[in-house]
Motif scaffolding. Structure first.
Motif, PDB file in Angstrom:
ATOM      1  N   ARG A 103       0.830  -1.209   0.000  1.00  0.00           N
ATOM      2  CA  ARG A 103       0.000   0.000   0.000  1.00  0.00           C
ATOM      3  C   ARG A 103       0.865   1.260   0.000  1.00  0.00           C
ATOM      4  NH1 ARG A 103      -0.736  -2.733   4.664  1.00  0.00           N
ATOM      5  NH2 ARG A 103       0.403  -1.931   6.452  1.00  0.00           N
ATOM      6  N   PHE A 104       2.054   1.199   0.640  1.00  0.00           N
ATOM      7  CA  PHE A 104       2.924   2.370   0.661  1.00  0.00           C
ATOM      8  C   PHE A 104       3.735   2.462  -0.624  1.00  0.00           C
ATOM      9  CE2 PHE A 104       6.751   4.764   2.052  1.00  0.00           C
ATOM     10  CZ  PHE A 104       6.115   5.949   2.363  1.00  0.00           C
ATOM     11  N   SER A 105       4.211   1.348  -1.138  1.00  0.00           N
ATOM     12  CA  SER A 105       4.983   1.392  -2.384  1.00  0.00           C
ATOM     13  C   SER A 105       4.116   1.893  -3.542  1.00  0.00           C
ATOM     14  CB  SER A 105       5.582   0.022  -2.713  1.00  0.00           C
ATOM     15  OG  SER A 105       4.578  -0.946  -2.926  1.00  0.00           O
ATOM     16  N   THR A 106       2.829   1.572  -3.511  1.00  0.00           N
ATOM     17  CA  THR A 106       1.912   2.074  -4.545  1.00  0.00           C
ATOM     18  C   THR A 106       1.846   3.597  -4.502  1.00  0.00           C
ATOM     19  OG1 THR A 106       0.585   0.056  -4.495  1.00  0.00           O
ATOM     20  CG2 THR A 106      -0.479   2.043  -5.364  1.00  0.00           C
ATOM     21  N   ALA A 107       1.777   4.157  -3.299  1.00  0.00           N
ATOM     22  CA  ALA A 107       1.727   5.617  -3.155  1.00  0.00           C
ATOM     23  C   ALA A 107       3.042   6.258  -3.586  1.00  0.00           C
ATOM     24  CB  ALA A 107       1.406   5.983  -1.703  1.00  0.00           C
ATOM     25  N   VAL A 108       4.158   5.623  -3.266  1.00  0.00           N
ATOM     26  CA  VAL A 108       5.465   6.156  -3.652  1.00  0.00           C
ATOM     27  C   VAL A 108       5.620   6.128  -5.169  1.00  0.00           C
ATOM     28  CG1 VAL A 108       7.947   5.710  -3.583  1.00  0.00           C
ATOM     29  CG2 VAL A 108       6.602   5.626  -1.477  1.00  0.00           C
ATOM     30  N   ARG A 109       5.245   5.022  -5.795  1.00  0.00           N
ATOM     31  CA  ARG A 109       5.336   4.923  -7.252  1.00  0.00           C
ATOM     32  C   ARG A 109       4.540   6.054  -7.922  1.00  0.00           C
ATOM     33  NH1 ARG A 109       5.895   0.600 -11.154  1.00  0.00           N
ATOM     34  NH2 ARG A 109       6.042  -0.941  -9.458  1.00  0.00           N
ATOM     35  N   ALA A 110       3.319   6.282  -7.441  1.00  0.00           N
ATOM     36  CA  ALA A 110       2.481   7.326  -8.021  1.00  0.00           C
ATOM     37  C   ALA A 110       3.128   8.701  -7.863  1.00  0.00           C
ATOM     38  CB  ALA A 110       1.100   7.308  -7.375  1.00  0.00           C
ATOM     39  N   ALA A 111       3.729   8.962  -6.707  1.00  0.00           N
ATOM     40  CA  ALA A 111       4.365  10.257  -6.466  1.00  0.00           C
ATOM     41  C   ALA A 111       5.540  10.481  -7.409  1.00  0.00           C
ATOM     42  CB  ALA A 111       4.819  10.343  -5.011  1.00  0.00           C
ATOM     43  N   PHE A 112       6.383   9.471  -7.569  1.00  0.00           N
ATOM     44  CA  PHE A 112       7.553   9.625  -8.433  1.00  0.00           C
ATOM     45  C   PHE A 112       7.139   9.746  -9.894  1.00  0.00           C
ATOM     46  CE2 PHE A 112       9.959   8.676  -4.737  1.00  0.00           C
ATOM     47  CZ  PHE A 112      11.255   9.114  -4.985  1.00  0.00           C
ATOM     48  N   GLU A 113       6.172   8.966 -10.315  1.00  0.00           N
ATOM     49  CA  GLU A 113       5.738   9.030 -11.711  1.00  0.00           C
ATOM     50  C   GLU A 113       5.085  10.375 -12.025  1.00  0.00           C
ATOM     51  OE1 GLU A 113       5.036   4.287 -12.689  1.00  0.00           O
ATOM     52  OE2 GLU A 113       3.311   5.528 -12.115  1.00  0.00           O
ATOM     53  N   THR A 114       4.420  10.965 -11.041  1.00  0.00           N
ATOM     54  CA  THR A 114       3.809  12.277 -11.259  1.00  0.00           C
ATOM     55  C   THR A 114       4.857  13.372 -11.337  1.00  0.00           C
ATOM     56  OG1 THR A 114       1.790  11.591 -10.103  1.00  0.00           O
ATOM     57  CG2 THR A 114       2.182  13.960 -10.311  1.00  0.00           C
ATOM     58  N   VAL A 127      -3.920   7.030  16.190  1.00  0.00           N
ATOM     59  CA  VAL A 127      -3.110   7.898  15.334  1.00  0.00           C
ATOM     60  C   VAL A 127      -2.304   7.016  14.394  1.00  0.00           C
ATOM     61  CG1 VAL A 127      -1.318   9.673  15.230  1.00  0.00           C
ATOM     62  CG2 VAL A 127      -2.943   9.645  17.145  1.00  0.00           C
ATOM     63  N   ALA A 128      -2.373   7.300  13.097  1.00  0.00           N
ATOM     64  CA  ALA A 128      -1.678   6.502  12.088  1.00  0.00           C
ATOM     65  C   ALA A 128      -0.760   7.392  11.260  1.00  0.00           C
ATOM     66  CB  ALA A 128      -2.686   5.797  11.182  1.00  0.00           C
ATOM     67  N   HIS A 129       0.027   6.767  10.396  1.00  0.00           N
ATOM     68  CA  HIS A 129       0.921   7.480   9.489  1.00  0.00           C
ATOM     69  C   HIS A 129       0.530   7.204   8.043  1.00  0.00           C
ATOM     70  CE1 HIS A 129       4.294   9.424  11.609  1.00  0.00           C
ATOM     71  NE2 HIS A 129       4.059   8.544  12.569  1.00  0.00           N
ATOM     72  N   ASP A 130       0.691   8.211   7.193  1.00  0.00           N
ATOM     73  CA  ASP A 130       0.603   8.106   5.732  1.00  0.00           C
ATOM     74  C   ASP A 130      -0.840   8.009   5.228  1.00  0.00           C
ATOM     75  OD1 ASP A 130       3.441   8.076   5.572  1.00  0.00           O
ATOM     76  OD2 ASP A 130       3.408   5.930   6.039  1.00  0.00           O
ATOM     77  N   LEU A 131      -1.155   8.879   4.310  1.00  0.00           N
ATOM     78  CA  LEU A 131      -2.505   8.923   3.753  1.00  0.00           C
ATOM     79  C   LEU A 131      -2.569   8.023   2.514  1.00  0.00           C
ATOM     80  CD1 LEU A 131      -5.086  10.316   4.605  1.00  0.00           C
ATOM     81  CD2 LEU A 131      -4.573  12.142   2.976  1.00  0.00           C
ATOM     82  N   ASP A 132      -2.348   6.722   2.740  1.00  0.00           N
ATOM     83  CA  ASP A 132      -2.450   5.762   1.650  1.00  0.00           C
ATOM     84  C   ASP A 132      -3.915   5.389   1.443  1.00  0.00           C
ATOM     85  OD1 ASP A 132      -3.099   3.861   3.663  1.00  0.00           O
ATOM     86  OD2 ASP A 132      -1.000   3.285   3.880  1.00  0.00           O
ATOM     87  N   ALA A 133      -4.161   4.482   0.499  1.00  0.00           N
ATOM     88  CA  ALA A 133      -5.545   4.143   0.149  1.00  0.00           C
ATOM     89  C   ALA A 133      -6.301   3.576   1.349  1.00  0.00           C
ATOM     90  CB  ALA A 133      -5.554   3.152  -1.012  1.00  0.00           C
ATOM     91  N   ASP A 134      -5.660   2.680   2.117  1.00  0.00           N
ATOM     92  CA  ASP A 134      -6.318   2.091   3.284  1.00  0.00           C
ATOM     93  C   ASP A 134      -6.687   3.156   4.310  1.00  0.00           C
ATOM     94  OD1 ASP A 134      -6.225  -0.440   2.273  1.00  0.00           O
ATOM     95  OD2 ASP A 134      -4.874  -1.259   3.785  1.00  0.00           O
ATOM     96  N   ASN A 135      -5.724   4.026   4.626  1.00  0.00           N
ATOM     97  CA  ASN A 135      -5.974   5.021   5.663  1.00  0.00           C
ATOM     98  C   ASN A 135      -6.996   6.064   5.240  1.00  0.00           C
ATOM     99  OD1 ASN A 135      -4.351   3.851   7.569  1.00  0.00           O
ATOM    100  ND2 ASN A 135      -2.553   5.095   7.090  1.00  0.00           N
ATOM    101  N   ARG A 136      -7.081   6.347   3.953  1.00  0.00           N
ATOM    102  CA  ARG A 136      -8.126   7.256   3.476  1.00  0.00           C
ATOM    103  C   ARG A 136      -9.513   6.695   3.813  1.00  0.00           C
ATOM    104  NH1 ARG A 136      -7.474  11.357   0.010  1.00  0.00           N
ATOM    105  NH2 ARG A 136      -5.364  11.827  -0.699  1.00  0.00           N
ATOM    106  N   VAL A 137      -9.694   5.415   3.536  1.00  0.00           N
ATOM    107  CA  VAL A 137     -10.987   4.789   3.808  1.00  0.00           C
ATOM    108  C   VAL A 137     -11.251   4.752   5.309  1.00  0.00           C
ATOM    109  CG1 VAL A 137     -12.315   2.652   3.632  1.00  0.00           C
ATOM    110  CG2 VAL A 137     -10.945   3.429   1.685  1.00  0.00           C
ATOM    111  N   LEU A 138     -10.272   4.317   6.080  1.00  0.00           N
ATOM    112  CA  LEU A 138     -10.459   4.186   7.530  1.00  0.00           C
ATOM    113  C   LEU A 138     -10.715   5.532   8.189  1.00  0.00           C
ATOM    114  CD1 LEU A 138      -7.652   1.573   8.322  1.00  0.00           C
ATOM    115  CD2 LEU A 138     -10.113   1.162   8.106  1.00  0.00           C
TER     116      LEU A 138
END
Length: 340
Positions: free
Chosen positions: A70-81, A274-285
């Motif tokens: 879930r975190f690597s997906t967010a990192v990939r998107a950031a770098f590609e953007t 309290v959690a870290h990183d606004l990945d897809a899972d944490n957005r939903v939660l």
């Protein structure tokens, strides 16, 4: 397997020989499924980057990370953007992600990249002697290494891109301390692994503020779940069975669905999470109000910092602003950004 790319370009992107790529592309026998997937992933990465393939200097960088999907997906998107923001310089990114890697496997991968050639490496890895030694070999080979999210401060890395992890831990302690107040209780701190300097820094900051300002709150730590749901859930369930006073969570290393499931299975409420990183899972939660706060920093800012650090090392005449920590934002259901 239709594609517009040269075999040598696919091989370079995938980190394979041209002969191996040729066997995959032509459907010849004796090719492992994993190898076939690497070739397909390389073609997909080349397709995404083709739009930015304009006149200008081309720099190939390798992003190497031990991290949950879930975190690597967010990192990939950031770098590609962020690639598009550096035109006419073109960054070609090769991604090497795994949820769990032994130090020896990471070292082997870094050495292989060094021998194959690259303009720079962005690295999220444990702070252990073997990795530090591999970074030293890269530095001798004049290959810059930028650490991402978690640092290797005693290594030959060129720069760090990420947040101030100790300050993030202190912020988490402040939120939990203020909400639990005089009622006290115990906060469960979940780490993916104690081998990561960034997670250690978050925990240190958290413990310092709790100890100094909220003495009625105890701390229980679980670690080595690697941010995966199965292992993290097992560790949390065991901690809850051992201690009936746990009533708060500071999730440093992720696996938050599993953490919540363990509390629910035990019939235990969570006063503050309290959690870290606004990945897809944490957005939903967060949107479902199942967690209370997410400490978020912009991964696109980290990507820009990494690109600039590599450019400064590869092309010293290019002046870039000195690296600085990414800002940590406290995100609630009411100020959640619409995109990463």
């Amino acid at each position: 397997m239709a594609h517009p790319f040269l075999v040598k370009d696919i091989a370079f992107q995938a980190g394979l020989s041209t002969a191996t790529v040729d066997r995959v592309l032509n459907g010849r026998p004796g090719v492992r499924r994993q190898t076939e997937m690497r070739v397909k992933a390389a073609i997909a990465e080349l397709e995404k980057q083709a739009g930015a393939d304009v006149a200008g200097r081309k720099l190939t960088i390798d992003i190497v990370m031990e991290t949950p999907d879930r975190f690597s997906t967010a990192v990939r998107a950031a770098f590609e953007t962020e690639v598009a923001t550096f035109l006419p310089t073109v960054f070609r990114c090769r991604f090497h992600f795994a949820e769990v890697m032994r130090a020896a496997e990471l070292v082997q991968l870094l050495d292989r990249i060094r021998l194959r050639g690259t303009h720079g490496i962005v690295l999220k890895a444990p702070d252990v002697p073997e990795i530090v030694a591999a970074v030293a070999r890269l530095d001798v080979a004049d290959i810059p290494v930028v650490t991402l999210v978690t640092d290797l401060p005693n290594s030959a890395r060129s720069a760090y891109a990420g947040a101030d992890n100790r300050a993030a831990g202190e912020t988490a302690a402040y939120l939990i301390g203020r909400l639990l107040g005089a009622s006290g209780g115990k906060a469960l701190v979940t780490l993916s692994s104690g081998r990561f300097r960034g997670e250690e820094e978050r925990e240190i900051g958290f413990r310092r503020v709790i100890r100094a300002h909220y003495p009625l709150i105890g701390i229980i730590e679980v670690s080595e779940g690697h941010g995966t749901d199965a292992a993290t859930g097992t560790l949390v369930a065991a901690a809850l069975a051992d201690d009936p006073s746990i009533n708060a969570v500071y999730s440093v290393g992720g696996g938050n669905r599993a953490v919540l499931a363990a509390f629910e299975a035990a019939g235990r409420p969570i006063s503050v999470f309290v959690a870290h990183d606004l990945d897809a899972d944490n957005r939903v939660l967060l949107g479902e109000r199942r967690i209370d706060f997410v400490l978020h920093h912009d991964l696109r800012t980290d990507a820009r910092s990494a690109f600039r650090a590599i450019m400064a090392r590869v092309t010293p005449v290019i002046r870039t602003a000195p690296a600085s920590f990414s800002a940590v934002e406290i995100v609630t259901p009411y100020n959640m950004p619409t995109s990463q």
